[in-house]
Design an enzyme around this catalytic site. Structure first.
Site: not given
Length: 474
Positions: A137, A168, A180, A250
């Protein structure tokens, strides 16, 4: 504007279904900031267009966001893999003009669907091969080169009217923890961040990026709170980087934030964040009501200044400008870019149709359940190709006989079992091609190595084309 409408105006929830439920349409009409679309909300472009049109019929300037990074992280193409390579592949291609063109093509497609905010690009750097969530990413490891691609992506996306979002902040690439699942503490000083990780974010700000997403990342010198809940992080964004647009969280339901969602929402607003992303776990009307009530109560108690909420709602609303439909989508561009990103080492010559082994690993939550694997593409391009599912080197060798083997991995360096399969096949002495679809790790000794720098549909197709061109017919 009423206090309840202001409180609603900073919320960007996710929801269930491929059409807009009546309660959500009513919330939009009553001032809900917007929504974030996920793969669960997508069938195809026509369906997304109809969904977004219904939301905009309730309020034209509703924010409609989506995580369409391209490459491994896709929502519009979640059912069959992205039509464009991701950031790492574009970084490997090394042409910011190509990155700008890919972003403009993606943005044109999003604009035609009615999306006003794309939660991309990732401005994180690859600073450790043990990072479990960013990987391909990222545009790469070099801060200056990555910054050039981040700026190009922002320019391409926003040129067609879709707001980009650099994420981020302050940069996820040095972490070995997926936010996460848990709260990462960055092994970086504030000075190291300013010299390295901030470079792509500065480039995004210089390119006029309209939003920046905070990461759930602890910087010890800023205190124990993750950036999303930390006033020091927002001050750095505003004062040191000069960012004046919307700061977006986020997903507040991620494990790194933890605790009560309503409390986290208030704390983020108090810290200086503007828009609250609540998409991972879909909310219903009662869930949204509880969040609105919590924000209202925080203003009434004095915990959250009214002026701060007004500012946050104003910045969030600025991301809802309906995009103009631009005829700039080029569905063939992605494959051309994926071909430019391919890197081949060693002797890529196959004596006949190969046996293909796709060593699938569990994708990160950010990627989700998107089709992956080279086998179907080589079966199409090289008649006689066989695909085997066994992960045992001995069984693979037995199935191959004297045929060449193509083994496909996704960051083999992070999965000892996958690395062991490749190394064992090398030791057996097979005619072996290793295709790595993640961030390239150490060379494991195969006859040839193909790095795609991503696992999207076009990256896999480009690799299959290259292998097919190197395969002799028997």
């Amino acid at each position: 504007m009423s206090l309840h409408r202001l409180a609603q105006g900073v919320l960007l929830p996710g929801f269930h279904g491929t059409s807009a439920p009546d309660w959500l349409v009513k919330r939009v009409a009553d001032g809900l900031g917007g929504v974030v679309l996920f793969g669960r909300n997508v069938v195809d472009d026509a369906q997304v267009t109809a969904l977004d049109a219904r939301l905009r019929s309730a309020r034209a300037d509703v924010v409609i966001g989506i995580d369409e990074e391209g490459g491994d992280v896709t929502r519009l193409d979640a059912g069959h893999g992205s039509e464009v390579p991701g950031n790492h592949a574009l970084g490997a291609a090394g042409d910011p003009a190509l990155t700008r063109a890919v972003a403009a093509s993606m943005g044109s497609r999003l604009a035609a669907c009615g999306v006003s905010l794309n939660l991309a690009p990732s401005a994180d750097l690859v600073l450790t091969l043990d990072d479990p969530v960013i990987g391909v990413r990222s545009f790469g490891s070099d801060p200056v080169a990555a910054g050039a691609h981040v700026a190009a992506f922002v320019e391409g996306m926003q040129a067609v009217g879709v707001a980009a979002c650099a994420k981020h902040f302050p940069g996820h690439g040095a972490s070995t923890v997926d936010s996460h699942a848990a709260l990462p503490v960055l092994p970086r000083t504030a000075a190291e961040l300013a010299a390295v990780e901030f470079a792509p974010f500065r480039a995004a700000v210089g390119a006029g990026v309209r939003s920046i997403m905070t990461g759930h990342l602890v910087v010890p010198e800023w205190g124990p709170e993750p950036a999303t809940l930390n006033p020091a992080a927002v001050r750095v964004l505003r004062e040191d980087l000069g960012f004046t647009g919307a700061v977006i969280t986020d997903g507040l339901d991620m494990k790194a934030v933890g605790g009560d969602l309503a409390q986290g929402s208030v704390r983020a607003l108090v810290a200086g964040v503007d828009a609250l992303c609540l998409g991972g776990e879909p909310l219903d009307d009662d869930g949204l009501r509880r969040l609105v009530d919590a924000v209202v109560a925080a203003v009434e108690s004095g915990e959250l200044p009214l002026a701060r909420l007004e500012e946050a709602a104003r910045r969030t609303a600025a991301l809802g400008t309906p995009p103009s439909s631009v005829d700039g989508h080029d569905p063939a561009l992605g494959l051309r870019a994926a071909r430019a990103a391919l890197e081949v080492r060693g002797s890529l010559r196959l004596t006949g149709p190969p046996v293909v082994v796709d060593l699938a690993v569990e994708p990160s939550i950010a990627v989700g359940d998107v089709p992956w694997g080279l086998g179907p593409y080589l079966e199409e391009l090289v008649p006689g190709t066989s695909v085997v599912s066994s992960a045992s080197a001995a069984e693979i060798a037995a199935a191959a006989g004297d045929r060449p083997v193509v083994v496909v991995t996704r960051e083999a360096h992070r999965f000892p079992w996958a690395r062991e399969v490749v190394s064992s096949l090398v030791k057996i002495g097979l005619d072996l091609v290793h295709v790595e679809t993640g961030v390239p790790g150490p060379d494991l000794g195969a006859t040839a190595r193909v790095d795609t720098h991503g696992g999207s549909r076009v990256c896999l197709r480009a690799a299959a084309e290259r292998i097919a061109a190197a395969t002799s017919s028997r």
